[in-house]
Design a protein around this motif. Sequence first.
Motif, PDB file in Angstrom:
ATOM      1  N   ALA A  74      55.070  48.700  36.987  1.00 11.59           N
ATOM      2  CA  ALA A  74      53.606  48.530  36.956  1.00 11.59           C
ATOM      3  C   ALA A  74      52.895  49.789  37.437  1.00 11.59           C
ATOM      4  O   ALA A  74      51.835  50.153  36.925  1.00 11.59           O
ATOM      5  CB  ALA A  74      53.195  47.334  37.819  1.00 11.59           C
ATOM      6  N   PRO A  83      42.797  51.851  30.921  1.00 20.98           N
ATOM      7  CA  PRO A  83      42.705  50.609  30.138  1.00 20.98           C
ATOM      8  C   PRO A  83      43.311  49.413  30.870  1.00 20.98           C
ATOM      9  O   PRO A  83      44.006  49.587  31.875  1.00 20.98           O
ATOM     10  CB  PRO A  83      43.513  50.940  28.872  1.00 20.98           C
ATOM     11  N   ALA A  98      46.748  49.064  33.088  1.00 19.54           N
ATOM     12  CA  ALA A  98      47.202  50.426  33.428  1.00 19.54           C
ATOM     13  C   ALA A  98      47.892  50.486  34.787  1.00 19.54           C
ATOM     14  O   ALA A  98      48.648  51.419  35.056  1.00 19.54           O
ATOM     15  CB  ALA A  98      46.013  51.387  33.410  1.00 19.54           C
ATOM     16  N   GLY A  99      47.591  49.511  35.658  1.00 21.29           N
ATOM     17  CA  GLY A  99      48.224  49.502  36.984  1.00 21.29           C
ATOM     18  C   GLY A  99      47.255  49.754  38.129  1.00 21.29           C
ATOM     19  O   GLY A  99      47.677  49.930  39.277  1.00 21.29           O
ATOM     20  N   LYS A 100      45.953  49.733  37.839  1.00 19.13           N
ATOM     21  CA  LYS A 100      44.937  50.059  38.851  1.00 19.13           C
ATOM     22  C   LYS A 100      44.931  49.047  39.996  1.00 19.13           C
ATOM     23  O   LYS A 100      44.932  49.420  41.172  1.00 19.13           O
ATOM     24  CB  LYS A 100      43.546  50.130  38.204  1.00 19.13           C
ATOM     25  N   THR A 101      44.911  47.758  39.647  1.00 20.40           N
ATOM     26  CA  THR A 101      44.865  46.726  40.692  1.00 20.40           C
ATOM     27  C   THR A 101      46.147  46.751  41.514  1.00 20.40           C
ATOM     28  O   THR A 101      46.114  46.607  42.745  1.00 20.40           O
ATOM     29  CB  THR A 101      44.658  45.331  40.058  1.00 20.40           C
TER      30      THR A 101
END
Length: 264
Positions: free
Chosen positions: A29, A48, A51-54
């Motif tokens: 992730a 997008p 993308a793995g931000k959270t």
Amino acid sequence: MDRGFGAAESPPAVLSVAGVTKRYGGFVAVDDMTFSVGRGEILGLIGPNGAGKTTMFDLVAGSVPPSAGRIAIEGVDVSREGAHRRIRRGLGRTFQIPRPFPDLTLLDNVLLARQGQTGERLVMNFVASGRVRAEEKAARDKAMALLELVLLKRLAEEPAKVLSGGQRKLLELARVMMADPAIILLDEPAAGVNATLLEVIIDRIREINARGITFLLIEHNIDMVSRLCHRVIVMASGRKLCEGTPDAVARDPRVVEAYLGGAA
Ligand SMILES: Nc1ncnc2c1ncn2[C@@H]1O[C@H](COP(=O)(O)OP(=O)(O)OP(=O)(O)O)[C@@H](O)[C@H]1O
């Protein structure tokens, strides 16, 4: 001993992330992310969906453990510390959908967010009641000042359930400020907020930043990102795709491609 990060820098970054990876089974992730956030900076984390931000926020906040890599706050390695210790070290976080206690007043919601008050320990009410009262008064004054800062002072005695989605985000900002954070992780402050309140939120974030508080911000609203952020990191498929000023990343063809690919 745990000052491995930023020891060569002066002063250390407020937040440093070095080689951080998160695997869920065979799925990666977050994949070898490295970045730092300087004091007083507003850094945007965009990319997008998926993308793995959270996941990156969860790793920084200490709510999920990394599979590899290290995280430091103010130059101190916190990789092995839980979420609560990181809050005490100056890390604040707001959520995409704030959930205040609906039947408590705004003031009580803010007061509940403070750290380590003497009144937490019941026995202190007997042995140091004067001190407890002084602390209560100071905390109330601080909470009211923070409600004023986010333009909600006139609603201080109303229950939080009267607030709109955007006002809840402002309340969340006051709550996170109660713990005197050095850095605030903001998760999609613009999501679900009407245009008028969005201007208020942008303005309030600027004001808080002007008081010396650093921000790391996940946001899909590119207008907000380009107006607020000094620097932006673009993530795609768990990796850092590129970083730079909002203008520079907006012009980067890899970023356009990542968003179009993500939408396909
Ligand atoms: N607990 C988990 N178990 C398995 N996979 C997970 C877990 N948490 C996240 N993922 C996966 O990791 C990837 C990254 O998810 P994440 O929520 O971090 O992305 P994001 O960039 O925040 O997306 P969005 O903009 O939609 O919120 C997704 O493919 C997601 O399904």
